[in-house]
Scaffold this active site. Sequence first.
Site, PDB file in Angstrom:
ATOM      1  N   ASN A  62       0.322  -3.767   0.799  1.00 14.40           N
ATOM      2  CA  ASN A  62       1.750  -4.074   0.810  1.00 14.40           C
ATOM      3  C   ASN A  62       1.982  -5.552   1.101  1.00 14.40           C
ATOM      4  OD1 ASN A  62       0.798  -3.238   3.390  1.00 14.40           O
ATOM      5  ND2 ASN A  62       2.863  -2.835   4.123  1.00 14.40           N
ATOM      6  N   GLU A  64       5.013  -7.935   2.162  1.00 11.91           N
ATOM      7  CA  GLU A  64       6.387  -7.952   2.666  1.00 11.91           C
ATOM      8  C   GLU A  64       7.020  -9.330   2.493  1.00 11.91           C
ATOM      9  OE1 GLU A  64       6.254  -6.216   6.616  1.00 11.91           O
ATOM     10  OE2 GLU A  64       5.906  -4.227   5.752  1.00 11.91           O
ATOM     11  N   CYS A  73       5.216  -2.205  -2.162  1.00 13.21           N
ATOM     12  CA  CYS A  73       4.242  -1.278  -1.566  1.00 13.21           C
ATOM     13  C   CYS A  73       2.853  -1.479  -2.167  1.00 13.21           C
ATOM     14  CB  CYS A  73       4.650   0.165  -1.836  1.00 13.21           C
ATOM     15  SG  CYS A  73       6.159   0.690  -1.030  1.00 13.21           S
ATOM     16  N   GLU A  75       0.733   0.757  -3.252  1.00 20.10           N
ATOM     17  CA  GLU A  75       0.450   1.572  -4.436  1.00 20.10           C
ATOM     18  C   GLU A  75       0.887   0.857  -5.703  1.00 20.10           C
ATOM     19  OE1 GLU A  75       1.927   2.440  -1.665  1.00 20.10           O
ATOM     20  OE2 GLU A  75       1.764   4.575  -1.241  1.00 20.10           O
ATOM     21  N   CYS A 112       5.661   6.483  -1.306  1.00 21.40           N
ATOM     22  CA  CYS A 112       7.124   6.594  -1.229  1.00 21.40           C
ATOM     23  C   CYS A 112       7.680   7.014  -2.591  1.00 21.40           C
ATOM     24  CB  CYS A 112       7.737   5.267  -0.779  1.00 21.40           C
ATOM     25  SG  CYS A 112       7.799   4.017  -2.075  1.00 21.40           S
ATOM     26  N   CYS A 115       7.206   4.516  -5.486  1.00 23.97           N
ATOM     27  CA  CYS A 115       5.802   4.473  -5.936  1.00 23.97           C
ATOM     28  C   CYS A 115       5.468   5.722  -6.748  1.00 23.97           C
ATOM     29  CB  CYS A 115       4.858   4.324  -4.751  1.00 23.97           C
ATOM     30  SG  CYS A 115       4.933   2.669  -4.032  1.00 23.97           S
TER      31      CYS A 115
HETATM   32  N1  THU Z   1       4.655   1.049   2.256  1.00 23.04           N
HETATM   33  C1  THU Z   1       3.672   1.091   1.309  1.00 23.04           C
HETATM   34  O1  THU Z   1       2.993   0.086   1.038  1.00 23.04           O
HETATM   35  N2  THU Z   1       3.462   2.261   0.677  1.00 23.04           N
HETATM   36  C2  THU Z   1       4.152   3.413   0.913  1.00 23.04           C
HETATM   37  O2  THU Z   1       3.989   4.387   0.197  1.00 23.04           O
HETATM   38  C3  THU Z   1       5.097   3.472   2.025  1.00 23.04           C
HETATM   39  C4  THU Z   1       5.475   2.175   2.612  1.00 23.04           C
HETATM   40  C5  THU Z   1       4.899  -0.208   2.927  1.00 23.04           C
HETATM   41  C6  THU Z   1       6.227  -0.849   2.625  1.00 23.04           C
HETATM   42  C7  THU Z   1       6.447  -1.688   3.860  1.00 23.04           C
HETATM   43  O3  THU Z   1       5.760  -2.915   3.701  1.00 23.04           O
HETATM   44  C8  THU Z   1       5.764  -0.909   4.970  1.00 23.04           C
HETATM   45  O4  THU Z   1       4.881  -0.008   4.328  1.00 23.04           O
HETATM   46  C9  THU Z   1       6.705  -0.122   5.869  1.00 23.04           C
HETATM   47  O5  THU Z   1       7.529   0.702   5.136  1.00 23.04           O
END
Ligand code: THU
Length: 161
Positions: A62, A64, A73, A75, A112, A115
């Site tokens: 991920n 940010e 994310c 994925e 999520c 994704c």
């Molecule tokens: N996140 C992912 O990378 N994948 C997911 O399926 C759920 C959430 C990340 C997004 C954000 O950077 C952090 O996790 C918190 O939500």
Amino acid sequence: MIKKEYKTIVTEYSSETELSNQEQTLISKAKEAAKKAYAPYSKFNVGACVLLENGEFFSGNNQENAAYPSGLCAERVSMFYANSMHPDVAVISIAICASNENGFIKTPVPPCGSCRQVLLETEMRFKKSIKVIMVGSDSIHVIENVSQLLPLSFQKDNLYE
Ligand code: THU
């Protein structure tokens, strides 16, 4: 009136060693990727790794951003990376894991909703099931295809009816 029921079958494993060698490699690459996540805001480091039909692995994590919605994310980073490098090669599986300040997350990490939508597009694009391996340090959940993770999904056919 008819009622329809949609089923999701989850296989739970208590150890990675119950999975194939190739899947164990996929998981270890996802774990490596999680260590390199850029998640200064959530401190929730997610790692994913995609396996292609040609045997190549594509990892992602991920990313940010101070403007929160601009992040992405793990994925989608790994899936878009794989699809951008090999637009003609099917994806066969993806492993997902995450860690926070206390170490690797115990329960299997599910993708999520956004994704799931992206994973589904790839599954439909190559007409090949993508196995989703959700990794936790206490257990692992495996689902044989993305369709089961996103029933009643919006797909390209909905655009052209
Ligand atoms: N996140 C992912 O990378 N994948 C997911 O399926 C759920 C959430 C990340 C997004 C954000 O950077 C952090 O996790 C918190 O939500």
